[in-house]
Design a protein around this motif. Structure first.
Motif, PDB file in Angstrom:
ATOM      1  N   ILE A 133      56.070  42.387  44.720  1.00 48.31           N
ATOM      2  CA  ILE A 133      55.571  41.468  43.708  1.00 48.31           C
ATOM      3  C   ILE A 133      55.845  42.102  42.343  1.00 48.31           C
ATOM      4  O   ILE A 133      55.984  43.317  42.220  1.00 48.31           O
ATOM      5  CB  ILE A 133      54.059  41.163  43.862  1.00 48.31           C
ATOM      6  CG1 ILE A 133      53.219  42.445  43.732  1.00 48.31           C
ATOM      7  CG2 ILE A 133      53.777  40.467  45.175  1.00 48.31           C
ATOM      8  CD1 ILE A 133      51.727  42.188  43.660  1.00 48.31           C
ATOM      9  N   ASP A 134      55.900  41.277  41.317  1.00 49.25           N
ATOM     10  CA  ASP A 134      56.103  41.756  39.958  1.00 49.25           C
ATOM     11  C   ASP A 134      54.784  41.767  39.192  1.00 49.25           C
ATOM     12  O   ASP A 134      53.847  41.043  39.540  1.00 49.25           O
ATOM     13  CB  ASP A 134      57.112  40.870  39.221  1.00 49.25           C
ATOM     14  CG  ASP A 134      58.516  40.985  39.807  1.00 49.25           C
ATOM     15  OD1 ASP A 134      58.938  42.121  40.097  1.00 49.25           O
ATOM     16  OD2 ASP A 134      59.177  39.931  39.969  1.00 49.25           O
ATOM     17  N   GLY A 135      54.724  42.596  38.160  1.00 46.83           N
ATOM     18  CA  GLY A 135      53.617  42.541  37.215  1.00 46.83           C
ATOM     19  C   GLY A 135      52.449  43.452  37.494  1.00 46.83           C
ATOM     20  O   GLY A 135      51.499  43.475  36.715  1.00 46.83           O
ATOM     21  N   HIS A 136      52.473  44.220  38.612  1.00 50.21           N
ATOM     22  CA  HIS A 136      51.349  45.087  38.930  1.00 50.21           C
ATOM     23  C   HIS A 136      51.704  46.568  38.846  1.00 50.21           C
ATOM     24  O   HIS A 136      50.909  47.423  39.209  1.00 50.21           O
ATOM     25  CB  HIS A 136      50.808  44.759  40.322  1.00 50.21           C
ATOM     26  CG  HIS A 136      50.133  43.426  40.388  1.00 50.21           C
ATOM     27  ND1 HIS A 136      48.775  43.273  40.575  1.00 50.21           N
ATOM     28  CD2 HIS A 136      50.624  42.159  40.285  1.00 50.21           C
ATOM     29  CE1 HIS A 136      48.472  41.981  40.588  1.00 50.21           C
ATOM     30  NE2 HIS A 136      49.572  41.287  40.423  1.00 50.21           N
ATOM     31  N   ALA A 137      52.899  46.859  38.388  1.00 48.55           N
ATOM     32  CA  ALA A 137      53.335  48.243  38.165  1.00 48.55           C
ATOM     33  C   ALA A 137      54.357  48.222  37.041  1.00 48.55           C
ATOM     34  O   ALA A 137      55.093  47.242  36.862  1.00 48.55           O
ATOM     35  CB  ALA A 137      53.946  48.844  39.427  1.00 48.55           C
ATOM     36  N   THR A 138      54.370  49.306  36.275  1.00 53.87           N
ATOM     37  CA  THR A 138      55.367  49.422  35.209  1.00 53.87           C
ATOM     38  C   THR A 138      56.340  50.535  35.587  1.00 53.87           C
ATOM     39  O   THR A 138      56.927  50.501  36.644  1.00 53.87           O
ATOM     40  CB  THR A 138      54.675  49.685  33.861  1.00 53.87           C
ATOM     41  OG1 THR A 138      53.796  50.817  33.989  1.00 53.87           O
ATOM     42  CG2 THR A 138      53.868  48.476  33.419  1.00 53.87           C
ATOM     43  N   ALA A 139      56.493  51.518  34.736  1.00 52.62           N
ATOM     44  CA  ALA A 139      57.419  52.617  35.027  1.00 52.62           C
ATOM     45  C   ALA A 139      56.829  53.528  36.097  1.00 52.62           C
ATOM     46  O   ALA A 139      55.610  53.661  36.225  1.00 52.62           O
ATOM     47  CB  ALA A 139      57.695  53.408  33.755  1.00 52.62           C
ATOM     48  N   PRO A 140      57.683  54.172  36.900  1.00 49.66           N
ATOM     49  CA  PRO A 140      57.178  55.129  37.898  1.00 49.66           C
ATOM     50  C   PRO A 140      56.292  56.194  37.247  1.00 49.66           C
ATOM     51  O   PRO A 140      56.592  56.688  36.159  1.00 49.66           O
ATOM     52  CB  PRO A 140      58.468  55.752  38.464  1.00 49.66           C
ATOM     53  CG  PRO A 140      59.516  54.715  38.245  1.00 49.66           C
ATOM     54  CD  PRO A 140      59.159  54.045  36.944  1.00 49.66           C
ATOM     55  N   GLY A 141      55.203  56.513  37.934  1.00 46.23           N
ATOM     56  CA  GLY A 141      54.312  57.555  37.446  1.00 46.23           C
ATOM     57  C   GLY A 141      53.355  57.118  36.355  1.00 46.23           C
ATOM     58  O   GLY A 141      52.673  57.951  35.753  1.00 46.23           O
ATOM     59  N   THR A 142      53.268  55.829  36.105  1.00 41.94           N
ATOM     60  CA  THR A 142      52.348  55.320  35.090  1.00 41.94           C
ATOM     61  C   THR A 142      51.508  54.186  35.677  1.00 41.94           C
ATOM     62  O   THR A 142      51.909  53.525  36.631  1.00 41.94           O
ATOM     63  CB  THR A 142      53.095  54.796  33.851  1.00 41.94           C
ATOM     64  OG1 THR A 142      53.920  53.679  34.232  1.00 41.94           O
ATOM     65  CG2 THR A 142      53.958  55.880  33.234  1.00 41.94           C
ATOM     66  N   PHE A 143      50.345  53.973  35.088  1.00 42.66           N
ATOM     67  CA  PHE A 143      49.446  52.901  35.507  1.00 42.66           C
ATOM     68  C   PHE A 143      49.422  51.811  34.449  1.00 42.66           C
ATOM     69  O   PHE A 143      49.513  52.086  33.255  1.00 42.66           O
ATOM     70  CB  PHE A 143      48.024  53.430  35.722  1.00 42.66           C
ATOM     71  CG  PHE A 143      47.891  54.294  36.943  1.00 42.66           C
ATOM     72  CD1 PHE A 143      47.534  53.771  38.167  1.00 42.66           C
ATOM     73  CD2 PHE A 143      48.134  55.663  36.856  1.00 42.66           C
ATOM     74  CE1 PHE A 143      47.425  54.569  39.295  1.00 42.66           C
ATOM     75  CE2 PHE A 143      48.022  56.470  37.976  1.00 42.66           C
ATOM     76  CZ  PHE A 143      47.674  55.925  39.192  1.00 42.66           C
ATOM     77  N   THR A 144      49.308  50.572  34.921  1.00 40.88           N
ATOM     78  CA  THR A 144      49.042  49.465  34.035  1.00 40.88           C
ATOM     79  C   THR A 144      47.616  48.994  34.286  1.00 40.88           C
ATOM     80  O   THR A 144      46.912  49.530  35.154  1.00 40.88           O
ATOM     81  CB  THR A 144      50.055  48.332  34.260  1.00 40.88           C
ATOM     82  OG1 THR A 144      49.865  47.323  33.269  1.00 40.88           O
ATOM     83  CG2 THR A 144      49.887  47.705  35.645  1.00 40.88           C
ATOM     84  N   HIS A 145      47.148  48.023  33.529  1.00 38.17           N
ATOM     85  CA  HIS A 145      45.798  47.486  33.706  1.00 38.17           C
ATOM     86  C   HIS A 145      45.858  45.965  33.764  1.00 38.17           C
ATOM     87  O   HIS A 145      46.672  45.334  33.077  1.00 38.17           O
ATOM     88  CB  HIS A 145      44.878  47.913  32.546  1.00 38.17           C
ATOM     89  CG  HIS A 145      44.464  49.341  32.605  1.00 38.17           C
ATOM     90  ND1 HIS A 145      45.305  50.374  32.264  1.00 38.17           N
ATOM     91  CD2 HIS A 145      43.286  49.915  32.978  1.00 38.17           C
ATOM     92  CE1 HIS A 145      44.673  51.525  32.419  1.00 38.17           C
ATOM     93  NE2 HIS A 145      43.454  51.280  32.849  1.00 38.17           N
ATOM     94  N   HIS A 146      45.021  45.389  34.591  1.00 35.68           N
ATOM     95  CA  HIS A 146      44.836  43.949  34.589  1.00 35.68           C
ATOM     96  C   HIS A 146      43.427  43.636  35.063  1.00 35.68           C
ATOM     97  O   HIS A 146      42.728  44.501  35.614  1.00 35.68           O
ATOM     98  CB  HIS A 146      45.884  43.237  35.452  1.00 35.68           C
ATOM     99  CG  HIS A 146      45.828  43.560  36.913  1.00 35.68           C
ATOM    100  ND1 HIS A 146      44.788  43.194  37.729  1.00 35.68           N
ATOM    101  CD2 HIS A 146      46.704  44.206  37.710  1.00 35.68           C
ATOM    102  CE1 HIS A 146      45.017  43.593  38.958  1.00 35.68           C
ATOM    103  NE2 HIS A 146      46.172  44.233  38.982  1.00 35.68           N
ATOM    104  N   SER A 147      43.009  42.387  34.856  1.00 32.98           N
ATOM    105  CA  SER A 147      41.653  41.984  35.223  1.00 32.98           C
ATOM    106  C   SER A 147      41.585  41.585  36.687  1.00 32.98           C
ATOM    107  O   SER A 147      42.545  41.034  37.237  1.00 32.98           O
ATOM    108  CB  SER A 147      41.195  40.800  34.360  1.00 32.98           C
ATOM    109  OG  SER A 147      41.055  41.195  33.016  1.00 32.98           O
ATOM    110  N   ILE A 148      40.447  41.877  37.303  1.00 31.55           N
ATOM    111  CA  ILE A 148      40.179  41.374  38.650  1.00 31.55           C
ATOM    112  C   ILE A 148      38.817  40.675  38.641  1.00 31.55           C
ATOM    113  O   ILE A 148      37.897  41.074  37.933  1.00 31.55           O
ATOM    114  CB  ILE A 148      40.238  42.494  39.712  1.00 31.55           C
ATOM    115  CG1 ILE A 148      39.239  43.613  39.426  1.00 31.55           C
ATOM    116  CG2 ILE A 148      41.636  43.050  39.838  1.00 31.55           C
ATOM    117  CD1 ILE A 148      38.044  43.562  40.297  1.00 31.55           C
ATOM    118  N   LYS A 149      38.742  39.638  39.446  1.00 27.22           N
ATOM    119  CA  LYS A 149      37.531  38.816  39.507  1.00 27.22           C
ATOM    120  C   LYS A 149      36.953  38.870  40.908  1.00 27.22           C
ATOM    121  O   LYS A 149      37.629  38.535  41.879  1.00 27.22           O
ATOM    122  CB  LYS A 149      37.853  37.372  39.125  1.00 27.22           C
ATOM    123  CG  LYS A 149      36.628  36.471  39.040  1.00 27.22           C
ATOM    124  CD  LYS A 149      37.003  35.088  38.542  1.00 27.22           C
ATOM    125  CE  LYS A 149      35.770  34.198  38.400  1.00 27.22           C
ATOM    126  NZ  LYS A 149      36.128  32.845  37.891  1.00 27.22           N
TER     127      LYS A 149
END
Length: 243
Positions: A133-149
């Protein structure tokens, strides 16, 4: 003083890791995992890959189990061919952690699956995964953030009832749910972000990485469930002194 529950955490096993003057095979775990357990009131124990037949005896000496994040689950475990974007398998870790999960479910040991751990929980119960899936990871070794409900009325919602932003790094997700599992949180794009089993045993999988945040709610819920069962490792061979 209430005994601190013993919580095992699965680990990586990596060849020829360097530290200081040494270059040796190593059992590895990001420090955030044991710190999360310790900050929530537990004792952390690392569980490097072992022969699957030892999983039941290992789990019998624990009060709780955490299956940590890591590489993609090999698709053979859920009857699929590898997608070109699926990473190389770690077969020893797959076999060990699937055996740990099945032992924890059989013995009623509270279980938390984190990222890969959530996906393995789903696969262990007969579910499948979406391999990219797209949009839940960015570059290797880094974290992204998104909201969860959270889904109201669930175990996860009881531990963390508000919509929150979470640290995340994954490119796979739950597809068909495994036996008796239900979703307990979603991302804004509809991705299942938490799954759980019904009571009585505390069993939860989450797709994000609480060890990379200051949110102790989930681990405190796990520790609280152990204390509610009066389970503790007392050094005599098992929980509550059982062999």
């Amino acid at each position: 003083m209430t005994a601190r529950p013993l919580i095992g955490i699965s680990t990586y096993a990596e060849p020829e890791v360097s530290w200081g003057a040494w270059r040796l095979d190593a059992a590895l775990l990001p420090a955030g995992y044991p710190r999360l357990v310790q900050r929530a009131g537990g004792l952390a124990a690392m569980l490097p890959p072992d022969a699957p037949e030892h999983a039941a005896a290992t789990v019998a000496r624990l009060d709780g189990l955490v299956i940590a994040g890591g590489p993609d689950v090999e698709p053979v475990h859920y009857g699929a061919e590898p997608d070109p974007r699926t990473g190389p398998p770690d077969r020893a870790r797959d076999a060990w952690e699937l055996a740990l999960i099945k032992a924890a479910l059989a013995q009623g040991v509270p279980l938390l699956g984190i990222c890969r751990g959530m996906q393995l929980l789903n696969v262990a119960l007969g579910g499948t995964l979406t391999q990219h899936i797209d949009g839940h990871a960015t570059a290797p070794g880094t974290f992204t953030h998104h909201s969860i409900k959270p889904v109201p009325g669930t175990l996860y919602a009881a531990a963390s009832p508000a919509q929150i932003s979470v640290p995340t790094h994954h490119h796979q997700s739950v597809d068909r749910l495994g036996k008796d599992l239900s979703p307990s949180a979603h991302a804004e794009d509809g991705t299942v972000e938490a799954i759980e089993l019904p009571p009585p045993t505390w069993t939860l999988g989450i797709q994000w990485h609480p060890e990379m945040s200051n949110d102790l709610s989930i681990m405190r819920s796990l520790v609280g469930s152990i204390r509610g069962q009066s389970c503790r490792w007392d050094g005599t061979g098992g929980r509550d002194g059982t062999p």
